[in-house]
Design a protein around this motif. Structure first.
Motif, PDB file in Angstrom:
ATOM      1  N   ALA A   1      -7.286  -0.333  -0.795  1.00  0.00           N
ATOM      2  CA  ALA A   1      -5.998  -1.026  -0.763  1.00  0.00           C
ATOM      3  C   ALA A   1      -6.261  -2.476  -0.388  1.00  0.00           C
ATOM      4  O   ALA A   1      -7.147  -2.765   0.416  1.00  0.00           O
ATOM      5  CB  ALA A   1      -5.054  -0.380   0.243  1.00  0.00           C
TER       6      ALA A   1
ATOM      7  N   PHE B   1      -4.277  -6.003   0.832  1.00  0.00           N
ATOM      8  CA  PHE B   1      -3.065  -6.675   1.294  1.00  0.00           C
ATOM      9  C   PHE B   1      -3.235  -8.181   1.137  1.00  0.00           C
ATOM     10  O   PHE B   1      -4.208  -8.759   1.628  1.00  0.00           O
ATOM     11  CB  PHE B   1      -2.815  -6.380   2.779  1.00  0.00           C
ATOM     12  CG  PHE B   1      -2.135  -5.068   3.062  1.00  0.00           C
ATOM     13  CD1 PHE B   1      -0.811  -5.032   3.476  1.00  0.00           C
ATOM     14  CD2 PHE B   1      -2.823  -3.872   2.933  1.00  0.00           C
ATOM     15  CE1 PHE B   1      -0.180  -3.826   3.758  1.00  0.00           C
ATOM     16  CE2 PHE B   1      -2.203  -2.657   3.217  1.00  0.00           C
ATOM     17  CZ  PHE B   1      -0.882  -2.637   3.629  1.00  0.00           C
TER      18      PHE B   1
ATOM     19  N   GLY C   1       0.019  -7.152  -2.764  1.00  0.00           N
ATOM     20  CA  GLY C   1      -1.171  -6.327  -2.647  1.00  0.00           C
ATOM     21  C   GLY C   1      -1.531  -5.595  -3.914  1.00  0.00           C
ATOM     22  O   GLY C   1      -0.980  -5.860  -4.993  1.00  0.00           O
TER      23      GLY C   1
ATOM     24  N   GLY D   1       1.090  -1.266  -5.293  1.00  0.00           N
ATOM     25  CA  GLY D   1       0.564  -2.245  -4.349  1.00  0.00           C
ATOM     26  C   GLY D   1       1.553  -3.283  -3.858  1.00  0.00           C
ATOM     27  O   GLY D   1       1.171  -4.185  -3.115  1.00  0.00           O
ATOM     28  N   GLU D   2       2.815  -3.162  -4.230  1.00  0.00           N
ATOM     29  CA  GLU D   2       3.811  -4.129  -3.735  1.00  0.00           C
ATOM     30  C   GLU D   2       4.244  -3.732  -2.326  1.00  0.00           C
ATOM     31  O   GLU D   2       5.379  -3.322  -2.073  1.00  0.00           O
ATOM     32  CB  GLU D   2       5.009  -4.198  -4.691  1.00  0.00           C
ATOM     33  CG  GLU D   2       4.703  -4.857  -6.016  1.00  0.00           C
ATOM     34  CD  GLU D   2       4.506  -6.369  -5.870  1.00  0.00           C
ATOM     35  OE1 GLU D   2       4.763  -6.921  -4.776  1.00  0.00           O
ATOM     36  OE2 GLU D   2       4.093  -7.000  -6.855  1.00  0.00           O
ATOM     37  N   PHE D   3       3.328  -3.901  -1.388  1.00  0.00           N
ATOM     38  CA  PHE D   3       3.559  -3.452  -0.016  1.00  0.00           C
ATOM     39  C   PHE D   3       4.701  -4.200   0.667  1.00  0.00           C
ATOM     40  O   PHE D   3       5.303  -3.700   1.619  1.00  0.00           O
ATOM     41  CB  PHE D   3       2.283  -3.625   0.812  1.00  0.00           C
ATOM     42  CG  PHE D   3       1.092  -2.918   0.233  1.00  0.00           C
ATOM     43  CD1 PHE D   3       1.141  -1.575  -0.093  1.00  0.00           C
ATOM     44  CD2 PHE D   3      -0.088  -3.609  -0.009  1.00  0.00           C
ATOM     45  CE1 PHE D   3       0.040  -0.919  -0.627  1.00  0.00           C
ATOM     46  CE2 PHE D   3      -1.198  -2.975  -0.534  1.00  0.00           C
ATOM     47  CZ  PHE D   3      -1.124  -1.619  -0.851  1.00  0.00           C
TER      48      PHE D   3
ATOM     49  N   MET E   1       7.971  -2.444   1.444  1.00  0.00           N
ATOM     50  CA  MET E   1       8.053  -1.369   2.435  1.00  0.00           C
ATOM     51  C   MET E   1       9.048  -1.729   3.534  1.00  0.00           C
ATOM     52  O   MET E   1       9.130  -2.888   3.937  1.00  0.00           O
ATOM     53  CB  MET E   1       6.686  -1.103   3.060  1.00  0.00           C
ATOM     54  CG  MET E   1       5.834  -0.134   2.299  1.00  0.00           C
ATOM     55  SD  MET E   1       4.484   0.492   3.326  1.00  0.00           S
ATOM     56  CE  MET E   1       3.306  -0.823   3.116  1.00  0.00           C
TER      57      MET E   1
ATOM     58  N   ALA F   1       2.462  -0.754   8.439  1.00  0.00           N
ATOM     59  CA  ALA F   1       2.251  -0.698   6.989  1.00  0.00           C
ATOM     60  C   ALA F   1       0.849  -0.184   6.664  1.00  0.00           C
ATOM     61  O   ALA F   1       0.674   0.670   5.779  1.00  0.00           O
ATOM     62  CB  ALA F   1       2.466  -2.074   6.375  1.00  0.00           C
TER      63      ALA F   1
ATOM     64  N   VAL G   1      -0.079   3.267   4.660  1.00  0.00           N
ATOM     65  CA  VAL G   1      -0.901   3.286   3.449  1.00  0.00           C
ATOM     66  C   VAL G   1      -2.128   4.179   3.645  1.00  0.00           C
ATOM     67  O   VAL G   1      -2.497   4.957   2.761  1.00  0.00           O
ATOM     68  CB  VAL G   1      -1.326   1.847   3.065  1.00  0.00           C
ATOM     69  CG1 VAL G   1      -2.410   1.861   1.981  1.00  0.00           C
ATOM     70  CG2 VAL G   1      -0.119   1.056   2.577  1.00  0.00           C
TER      71      VAL G   1
END
Length: 288
Positions: free
Chosen positions: A125, A127, A135, A152-154, A157, A215, A219
């Protein structure tokens, strides 16, 4: 394989030649204001590289959501003229060469996987901690784009009923600090003031660290990657990973025996070259 390589940004376009398994002749040009000038600049740069190298194609890192199936850059960015048409087809006509385009965060992740701190990982992953939080996710050494290109669009969240991007970016941290103090400083300075004992800076840095730690914890325990790489300007701070590890440790302790996995954190090793190197890796995956 030799390639012309571009990293498209809102202010500048980075240019390089991929030759002998290295990025050479790196430089930057000012990002143009319209599509015609954009085509002109990229074509001129490709033609310059063609004079010295027998390139096999053009590899591009781009902002926003790139649909690899259609060759369309969706969403929006600081460059509205690159969006919502089959730009890959147009560029291939201009260059008379194969073209690959990948999102910039995905490119950075691929760069780290190929030659950075993610090298050798099967899953990862990534970030990107900047103005917001972006991300990428990698599964089986490939980008996981997701069903709607949101892999991956953290930053979307939810943490403490707020989007991660609104509380965990250095820009958001600085804004909170400035609102409370009447000052006008950036996130880097807030981090430094926290180390010097500034109470408000320590509180706002703790807010950032706690949100990021949650976060990362989420993940790790949902996707379970081998490694989590942190990018963005804040990743240059040597205290970031130790501070996050301490915060994650607190979260795990609060859950008792329910949390047994410790995320393997590292910062982006390629720094400003990650996007360029990742664009090369993306081209190699697409055309090999």
């Amino acid at each position: 394989m030799e390639l012309a390589v571009f990293d498209i940004g809102g202010t500048t376009i980075k240019v390089a030649t991929w030759t002998n398994n290295q990025l050479k002749n790196k430089h930057a040009v000012k990002t143009p204001e319209n599509l015609n000038c954009f085509y002109k600049i990229l074509t001129e740069e490709v033609n310059k590289i063609k004079k010295k190298h027998k390139i096999s194609g053009v590899a591009i890192s781009s902002p926003s959501a790139v649909d690899k199936k259609t060759g369309i850059i969706g969403g929006s960015s600081a460059l509205p003229y690159i969006h919502n048409f089959k730009i890959v087809n147009e560029l291939e006509k201009l260059f008379a060469l194969p073209v690959s385009i990948e999102n910039d965060a995905n490119s950075a992740a691929l760069g780290e996987l190929a030659a950075g701190n993610g090298k050798g990982c099967n899953s990862m992953a990534f970030f990107v901690i900047g103005t917001g939080i972006g991300g990428a996710l990698i599964i089986n050494q490939r980008i996981w784009h997701g069903a709607h290109l949101y892999g991956g669009e953290f930053g979307y969240m939810m943490v403490d009923n707020k989007q991660l991007s609104t509380i965990a970016s250095p820009v958001a941290m600085a804004k909170r600090y400035n609102n409370r103090t009447g000052k006008s400083i950036d996130g880097k300075t807030v981090f430094e003031l926290a180390d010097q004992g500034d109470k408000i800076a320590k509180e706002e840095r703790e807010t950032l660290l706690h949100a990021l730690a949650i976060a990362i914890f989420n993940v790790q325990h949902s996707f379970d990657p081998e490694k989590i790489i942190l990018g963005g300007g804040i990743s240059n701070n040597p205290k970031l990973v130790p501070l996050l590890n301490e915060e994650i440790k607190k979260i795990c302790k609060s859950l008792g025996n329910l949390a047994t996995i410790k995320p393997n954190l590292a910062v982006c090793g390629l720094k400003s070259d990650a996007n360029l190197r990742g664009a090369v890796a993306d081209f190699e995956q697409e055309y090999n």
